[in-house]
Design an enzyme around this catalytic site. Structure first.
Site, short mmCIF file in Angstrom:
data_model
loop_
_atom_site.label_atom_id
_atom_site.label_comp_id
_atom_site.label_asym_id
_atom_site.label_seq_id
_atom_site.Cartn_x
_atom_site.Cartn_y
_atom_site.Cartn_z
CB THR A 153 -13.74 2.21 42.04
OG1 THR A 153 -12.51 2.80 42.55
CG2 THR A 153 -13.41 0.34 42.02
CE1 TYR A 160 -13.92 -0.79 46.51
CE2 TYR A 160 -12.09 0.58 45.57
CZ TYR A 160 -13.62 0.39 45.79
OH TYR A 160 -14.38 1.24 45.60
#
Length: 336
Positions: free
Chosen positions: A118, A142
């Site tokens: 990501t 995250y």
């Protein structure tokens, strides 16, 4: 030789689009998913095994029963606010479970992986576009849990013949153009999903978090990549590894950004629906502009996206939300 691949998280949003393309390309596909957020109905090709990556014994048995030539790893938790509230869960589900997967690869001689990473690993980049050499400074659990996974993969590759392509996604959106697949979460959390929900009267309106960014219209700018193009990038990455090429980390975006206001206005035009827009303060940690430096993926993988257009992304999202999503959710309720 028959190419059999393991796809973790293959019942989810991005994974299911990749599984569809793998099946069409002639791969023998095994999907391993606990279906906590994915759907059995979204697996259009191959065999689905219901299992959790934390169950190392079950995962190892799957490797023993099949001779995989590669792994595509999508299974992960990915809600940023949730990661802040429950960091240990994110390090367990994302980082520890990736370690479990790598242990199985090591034990069974599987030496190729495509990893779903990501742009969150970059944190709040000071410059845009963001290239693969931009410092990785994630600002939430995250992003950190995903960066730890990258480090695990890279360190293992340094010590073995293991090879990888790590794809750092920017803002994934859209749905399969023929309406077969799309995002099935009941409550949208990202801008395009939220805005489409507003157009379909599923919510009262849309909030703009910050109108004083140093951008042309004062709202934040993001790089949106269509999920079908992203799926194609995974097959291109797999072919790249199969040809014996060296490991790579690649941004996956278009290198073009749209502001929050632009997205909202285009949804209004395409849907023909006007809905309330509420302007409010910035959220902590939101950067002004995040656009992918995407030259490397186009050069190395010969990636040729077909849906590099905001309207295309919005049309497919609205079509999915209007005609197919409820059918998928209803089928899930029947199965449950």
């Amino acid at each position: 030789m028959n190419k059999k691949v393991l796809v973790t998280g293959g019942a989810g949003y991005i994974g299911s689009h990749v599984v569809r393309k793998l099946g069409q390309a002639g791969y023998d596909v095994v999907v391993y998913d606990n279906c906590s957020t994915g759907s059995r109905q979204a697996v259009l090709h191959g065999e689905l095994i219901i299992g959790d990556l934390k169950d190392l014994e079950c995962l190892y048995q799957v490797f023993c029963q099949h001779q995989f030539t590669a792994v595509l790893h999508f299974a992960a938790s990915l809600n940023v606010p949730e990661s802040v509230s429950h960091p240990l869960d994110y390090y367990a589900n994302n980082t520890r479970n990736t370690l479990n997967l790598l242990r199985c690869c090591n034990n069974m001689g599987v030496n190729q992986i495509i990893f779903s990473s990501t742009a969150a690993v970059y944190g709040q980049p000071e410059m845009s576009p963001v290239t693969e050499s931009t410092p990785t400074e994630p600002i939430n659990p995250y992003g950190r849990s995903k960066l730890f996974c990258e480090w695990l993969i890279r360190d293992y590759a340094e010590a073995s013949d293991f090879r990888y392509v790590i794809l750092r996604y920017f803002n994934v959106a859209g749905a399969e153009p023929n309406g077969q697949l799309g995002q099935i979460s009941k409550k949208a959390s990202h801008l395009i999903g939220v805005t489409c929900d507003a157009a379909l009267k599923r919510r009262i309106g849309v909030q703009i978090f910050g109108t004083d960014f140093p951008t042309p219209d004062g709202t934040a700018i993001r790089d949106y990549v269509h999920v079908d193009d992203l799926a194609t990038a995974h097959l291109d990455a797999l072919a790249y590894l199969e040809q014996g090429n060296e490991s790579q980390i690649l941004n996956c975006g278009y290198g073009q950004g749209y502001s929050v206001r632009q997205v909202i206005e285009r949804v209004k035009v395409i849907s023909g629906v006007d809905f309330p827009v509420i302007e409010t303060e910035r959220r902590p940690g939101d950067p002004a502009c995040v656009i992918a430096g995407a030259d490397k993926i186009r050069t190395l993988l010969s990636w040729q996206p077909k849906y590099n257009d905001l309207d295309q992304i919005l049309y497919t999202t609205l079509a999915w939300e209007m005609h197919q999503k409820d059918l998928m959710l209803n089928s899930l309720a029947v199965v449950a």
